[in-house]
Structures are given as C-alpha cells and as structure tokens.
Design a protein around this motif. Structure first.
Motif, PDB file in Angstrom:
ATOM      1  N   GLU A  75       0.815  -1.212   0.000  1.00 62.00           N
ATOM      2  CA  GLU A  75       0.000   0.000   0.000  1.00 62.00           C
ATOM      3  C   GLU A  75       0.849   1.263   0.000  1.00 62.00           C
ATOM      4  O   GLU A  75       0.314   2.371   0.099  1.00 62.00           O
ATOM      5  N   LEU A  76       2.149   1.092  -0.122  1.00 64.59           N
ATOM      6  CA  LEU A  76       3.064   2.215   0.063  1.00 64.59           C
ATOM      7  C   LEU A  76       3.316   2.953  -1.245  1.00 64.59           C
ATOM      8  O   LEU A  76       3.685   2.363  -2.257  1.00 64.59           O
ATOM      9  N   ILE A  77       3.107   4.260  -1.205  1.00 59.15           N
ATOM     10  CA  ILE A  77       3.481   5.145  -2.313  1.00 59.15           C
ATOM     11  C   ILE A  77       4.614   6.015  -1.787  1.00 59.15           C
ATOM     12  O   ILE A  77       4.412   6.867  -0.917  1.00 59.15           O
ATOM     13  N   TYR A  78       5.803   5.794  -2.293  1.00 55.33           N
ATOM     14  CA  TYR A  78       6.971   6.456  -1.703  1.00 55.33           C
ATOM     15  C   TYR A  78       8.045   6.574  -2.769  1.00 55.33           C
ATOM     16  O   TYR A  78       8.372   5.587  -3.438  1.00 55.33           O
ATOM     17  N   SER A  79       8.574   7.766  -2.954  1.00 51.21           N
ATOM     18  CA  SER A  79       9.629   7.976  -3.942  1.00 51.21           C
ATOM     19  C   SER A  79      10.922   7.338  -3.451  1.00 51.21           C
ATOM     20  O   SER A  79      11.530   7.806  -2.494  1.00 51.21           O
ATOM     21  N   ASN A  80      11.320   6.260  -4.096  1.00 53.53           N
ATOM     22  CA  ASN A  80      12.494   5.499  -3.675  1.00 53.53           C
ATOM     23  C   ASN A  80      13.724   6.062  -4.388  1.00 53.53           C
ATOM     24  O   ASN A  80      14.092   5.619  -5.472  1.00 53.53           O
ATOM     25  N   LEU A  84      16.499   1.553  -1.908  1.00 57.47           N
ATOM     26  CA  LEU A  84      16.059   0.615  -0.871  1.00 57.47           C
ATOM     27  C   LEU A  84      14.942  -0.270  -1.400  1.00 57.47           C
ATOM     28  O   LEU A  84      14.176   0.116  -2.288  1.00 57.47           O
ATOM     29  N   LYS A  85      14.824  -1.457  -0.821  1.00 59.45           N
ATOM     30  CA  LYS A  85      13.678  -2.302  -1.108  1.00 59.45           C
ATOM     31  C   LYS A  85      12.449  -1.671  -0.484  1.00 59.45           C
ATOM     32  O   LYS A  85      12.519  -1.068   0.587  1.00 59.45           O
ATOM     33  N   ILE A  86      11.307  -1.824  -1.133  1.00 60.63           N
ATOM     34  CA  ILE A  86      10.093  -1.200  -0.628  1.00 60.63           C
ATOM     35  C   ILE A  86       9.729  -1.752   0.751  1.00 60.63           C
ATOM     36  O   ILE A  86       9.195  -1.033   1.604  1.00 60.63           O
ATOM     37  N   GLY A  87      10.066  -3.018   1.015  1.00 62.49           N
ATOM     38  CA  GLY A  87       9.818  -3.604   2.335  1.00 62.49           C
ATOM     39  C   GLY A  87      10.665  -2.949   3.411  1.00 62.49           C
ATOM     40  O   GLY A  87      10.222  -2.795   4.552  1.00 62.49           O
ATOM     41  N   GLU A  88      11.896  -2.566   3.066  1.00 63.07           N
ATOM     42  CA  GLU A  88      12.767  -1.878   4.027  1.00 63.07           C
ATOM     43  C   GLU A  88      12.203  -0.506   4.377  1.00 63.07           C
ATOM     44  O   GLU A  88      12.276  -0.068   5.534  1.00 63.07           O
ATOM     45  N   ALA A 197      17.144  11.889  13.786  1.00 62.18           N
ATOM     46  CA  ALA A 197      18.109  11.523  12.741  1.00 62.18           C
ATOM     47  C   ALA A 197      17.441  11.014  11.472  1.00 62.18           C
ATOM     48  O   ALA A 197      18.087  10.934  10.424  1.00 62.18           O
ATOM     49  N   ILE A 198      16.162  10.669  11.546  1.00 56.57           N
ATOM     50  CA  ILE A 198      15.462  10.134  10.370  1.00 56.57           C
ATOM     51  C   ILE A 198      15.084  11.285   9.444  1.00 56.57           C
ATOM     52  O   ILE A 198      14.406  12.226   9.843  1.00 56.57           O
ATOM     53  N   ILE A 199      15.543  11.187   8.220  1.00 54.45           N
ATOM     54  CA  ILE A 199      15.263  12.199   7.206  1.00 54.45           C
ATOM     55  C   ILE A 199      14.544  11.524   6.046  1.00 54.45           C
ATOM     56  O   ILE A 199      14.929  10.442   5.600  1.00 54.45           O
ATOM     57  N   HIS A 200      13.514  12.179   5.555  1.00 59.45           N
ATOM     58  CA  HIS A 200      12.779  11.653   4.399  1.00 59.45           C
ATOM     59  C   HIS A 200      13.183  12.393   3.135  1.00 59.45           C
ATOM     60  O   HIS A 200      13.368  13.598   3.167  1.00 59.45           O
ATOM     61  N   PRO A 201      13.339  11.681   2.022  1.00 56.21           N
ATOM     62  CA  PRO A 201      13.189  10.243   1.821  1.00 56.21           C
ATOM     63  C   PRO A 201      14.252   9.446   2.591  1.00 56.21           C
ATOM     64  O   PRO A 201      15.392   9.892   2.698  1.00 56.21           O
ATOM     65  N   ILE A 202      13.857   8.300   3.103  1.00 60.15           N
ATOM     66  CA  ILE A 202      14.754   7.475   3.904  1.00 60.15           C
ATOM     67  C   ILE A 202      15.874   6.911   3.038  1.00 60.15           C
ATOM     68  O   ILE A 202      15.633   6.409   1.943  1.00 60.15           O
ATOM     69  N   LYS A 203      17.106   6.996   3.563  1.00 59.99           N
ATOM     70  CA  LYS A 203      18.275   6.554   2.805  1.00 59.99           C
ATOM     71  C   LYS A 203      18.739   5.151   3.191  1.00 59.99           C
ATOM     72  O   LYS A 203      19.444   4.506   2.416  1.00 59.99           O
ATOM     73  N   SER A 204      18.392   4.697   4.411  1.00 58.35           N
ATOM     74  CA  SER A 204      18.929   3.431   4.925  1.00 58.35           C
ATOM     75  C   SER A 204      17.839   2.665   5.662  1.00 58.35           C
ATOM     76  O   SER A 204      16.895   3.278   6.186  1.00 58.35           O
ATOM     77  N   PRO A 205      17.970   1.347   5.754  1.00 59.18           N
ATOM     78  CA  PRO A 205      17.063   0.579   6.617  1.00 59.18           C
ATOM     79  C   PRO A 205      17.164   1.080   8.043  1.00 59.18           C
ATOM     80  O   PRO A 205      18.203   1.592   8.468  1.00 59.18           O
ATOM     81  N   ILE A 206      16.095   0.916   8.822  1.00 62.97           N
ATOM     82  CA  ILE A 206      16.042   1.482  10.164  1.00 62.97           C
ATOM     83  C   ILE A 206      17.130   0.921  11.075  1.00 62.97           C
ATOM     84  O   ILE A 206      17.702   1.651  11.893  1.00 62.97           O
ATOM     85  N   ASP A 207      17.453  -0.376  10.941  1.00 63.70           N
ATOM     86  CA  ASP A 207      18.488  -0.913  11.832  1.00 63.70           C
ATOM     87  C   ASP A 207      19.864  -0.362  11.484  1.00 63.70           C
ATOM     88  O   ASP A 207      20.726  -0.222  12.352  1.00 63.70           O
ATOM     89  N   HIS A 208      20.075   0.010  10.222  1.00 62.41           N
ATOM     90  CA  HIS A 208      21.338   0.647   9.837  1.00 62.41           C
ATOM     91  C   HIS A 208      21.409   2.077  10.377  1.00 62.41           C
ATOM     92  O   HIS A 208      22.487   2.539  10.771  1.00 62.41           O
ATOM     93  N   ILE A 209      20.271   2.772  10.399  1.00 63.86           N
ATOM     94  CA  ILE A 209      20.252   4.126  10.953  1.00 63.86           C
ATOM     95  C   ILE A 209      20.671   4.095  12.421  1.00 63.86           C
ATOM     96  O   ILE A 209      21.524   4.875  12.863  1.00 63.86           O
ATOM     97  N   VAL A 210      20.075   3.165  13.189  1.00 64.74           N
ATOM     98  CA  VAL A 210      20.398   3.056  14.611  1.00 64.74           C
ATOM     99  C   VAL A 210      21.851   2.616  14.801  1.00 64.74           C
ATOM    100  O   VAL A 210      22.573   3.149  15.648  1.00 64.74           O
ATOM    101  N   ALA A 211      22.299   1.641  14.009  1.00 64.11           N
ATOM    102  CA  ALA A 211      23.676   1.150  14.114  1.00 64.11           C
ATOM    103  C   ALA A 211      24.687   2.246  13.815  1.00 64.11           C
ATOM    104  O   ALA A 211      25.719   2.372  14.499  1.00 64.11           O
ATOM    105  N   ASN A 212      24.400   3.056  12.802  1.00 63.49           N
ATOM    106  CA  ASN A 212      25.328   4.132  12.441  1.00 63.49           C
ATOM    107  C   ASN A 212      25.365   5.223  13.513  1.00 63.49           C
ATOM    108  O   ASN A 212      26.433   5.795  13.798  1.00 63.49           O
ATOM    109  N   LEU A 213      24.221   5.509  14.120  1.00 64.40           N
ATOM    110  CA  LEU A 213      24.198   6.481  15.217  1.00 64.40           C
ATOM    111  C   LEU A 213      25.029   5.980  16.394  1.00 64.40           C
ATOM    112  O   LEU A 213      25.712   6.755  17.068  1.00 64.40           O
ATOM    113  N   THR A 214      24.964   4.673  16.634  1.00 65.36           N
ATOM    114  CA  THR A 214      25.777   4.077  17.702  1.00 65.36           C
ATOM    115  C   THR A 214      27.261   4.182  17.359  1.00 65.36           C
ATOM    116  O   THR A 214      28.078   4.580  18.196  1.00 65.36           O
TER     117      THR A 214
END
Length: 227
Positions: A75-80, A84-88, A197-214
């Motif tokens: 159901e997602l309409i999102y400029s990729n 990223l994979k649409i599931g990510e 830290a989350i910026i749209h359009p999203i550049k990375s999977p969420i676990d990568h965002i958290v990992a990179n912040l760490t």
C-alpha cells in the motif's frame, strides 16, 4: 533543484498520510505483564497474515504488548530515491511511527518486537537449555545492569561487530555496530535521538540508521550477552 524540493515535500506529505492511516495500536485491556515495570510501553509490529503467530508468541512468553498494524509495502506510495527495497522502507516507517507514539506517551522506555520471533512453545529454546523463568529473570537483570544514560538495548541481534563489543558486566556488552530489531528496547532519549536523525526520503534501513548512530557515538547501545 525545484523538482527535487517538490519530490521531498511530496514524500513527506505521503508519509504523513500513510502513518496516520496505519498507526492504530490495539491496546489490550489490563495489558500489564512481567515486562511492565521495566518497559511500560511494549509494542509488536505485525502484518495481517502473521497476527496468529504474534498472538502465539505473546501468549507463550506471557507478554501483552500493544499490536501495531504495520505499514504495508503493498500500500506504500513512496519515492524510492536511494535504491532501498520497498519492504525496508515500510519497516522503517512502521518503526518510526511506533517510536513517535512512544515518545508522545510520556513513558520512559519501550520494548519493541517484530512479528517473526520464535514462540517459547517451540523446542528451539529447550535445545539450547533456556527456560522461560530464566529468560524473564535475565532480561530484568540485564535492564537493571544498564547505565542510567542508556539509549538502546538489543535483546537479539545479527551482523554484529563482535570483536569491537566491550563486555561491561556479566549481562551486557556495549555494542559498536549491531543490526536487527526483532527484539529491542529504547529509552525515551534514545528514541528522540533516532527520530531526529530520520530524514525523508529514507536513505537506509532502520536498523542501519540506529547502528550508524551508535558507531558515531550519538547513541549508547548495549546488547544482552545471552541473545
């Protein structure tokens, strides 16, 4: 340049509409459980065809998280813009909305589950000699062993930089860069840092965002020694 700005604004509007359509969390009546005292906000993200598995998992572990209806990739309409994979993207948007709901709740900590965890009724746990009372006590002990300024606690993880983890006590490692969010906890400040830290359009999977912040030192992240 104008076209790029228009695309970004359009994406933000679409994300807002999607999140407000899907951010219904189903609260169970009397949803206090053994996790409540340490994680007063408990949530599990699920897609519709895994709801029975989720209920089985929750019942087997004696937990009563709220159920968040995942933002569905179909159901997602999102400029990729970043490959990223649409599931990510759907997964990231779902977790972002749960964290926003948590911060708005005013509570101090959250434990978040994904819908693919193994129920305790499986013989997987007996094969590795883990009992449910042991798991419950271990999680409580691990939480109590956290420093006061903790941001993230991984109760399961993958693709870890194990050689860079630092053992701080018998329950916890301080992690360097860890992936996977199938069972993870956040402090209120940790969630706020991630949301900022989350910026749209999203550049990375969420676990990568958290990992990179760490990895860059913006989050203090820990992991249980027993996954």
């Amino acid at each position: 340049m104008k076209d790029k700005i228009f695309v970004i604004i359009f994406v933000i509007i679409i994300v807002f509409l999607i999140c407000n359509k899907n951010n219904v969390e189903q609260f169970q009546s009397n949803n206090k459980d053994w996790l409540y005292e340490i994680f007063p906000y408990r949530s599990i993200i699920t897609v519709p065809n895994r709801i029975n598995h989720v209920k089985k998992f929750c019942k087997s572990f004696h937990v009563k998280p709220t159920i968040f209806n995942a933002i569905l990739k179909e159901e997602l309409i999102y400029s990729n813009l970043y490959g990223l994979k649409i599931g990510e993207i759907a997964c990231a948007l779902s977790q972002e909305q749960v964290l926003r709901n948590f911060v708005e709740s005013g509570k101090e900590s959250i434990i978040l589950f994904e819908d693919d965890n193994i129920p305790f009724s499986s013989n997987y746990y007996s094969k590795i000699n883990l009992t449910l009372p042991y798991i419950k006590q271990y999680i409580k002990n691990a939480y109590n062993a956290l420093p006061r300024d903790w941001d993230v606690l991984y109760l399961g993880r993958c693709w870890d930089n194990c050689n860079k983890n630092i053992k701080i006590n018998k329950y916890l490692y301080k992690t360097y860069r860890t992936l996977c969010h199938h069972a993870i906890a956040f402090s209120r400040q940790g969630a706020i840092t991630i949301l900022e830290a989350i910026i749209h359009p999203i550049k990375s999977p969420i676990d990568h965002i958290v990992a990179n912040l760490t990895m860059e030192g913006s989050l203090d992240s820990y992991a249980t020694i027993v996954p």
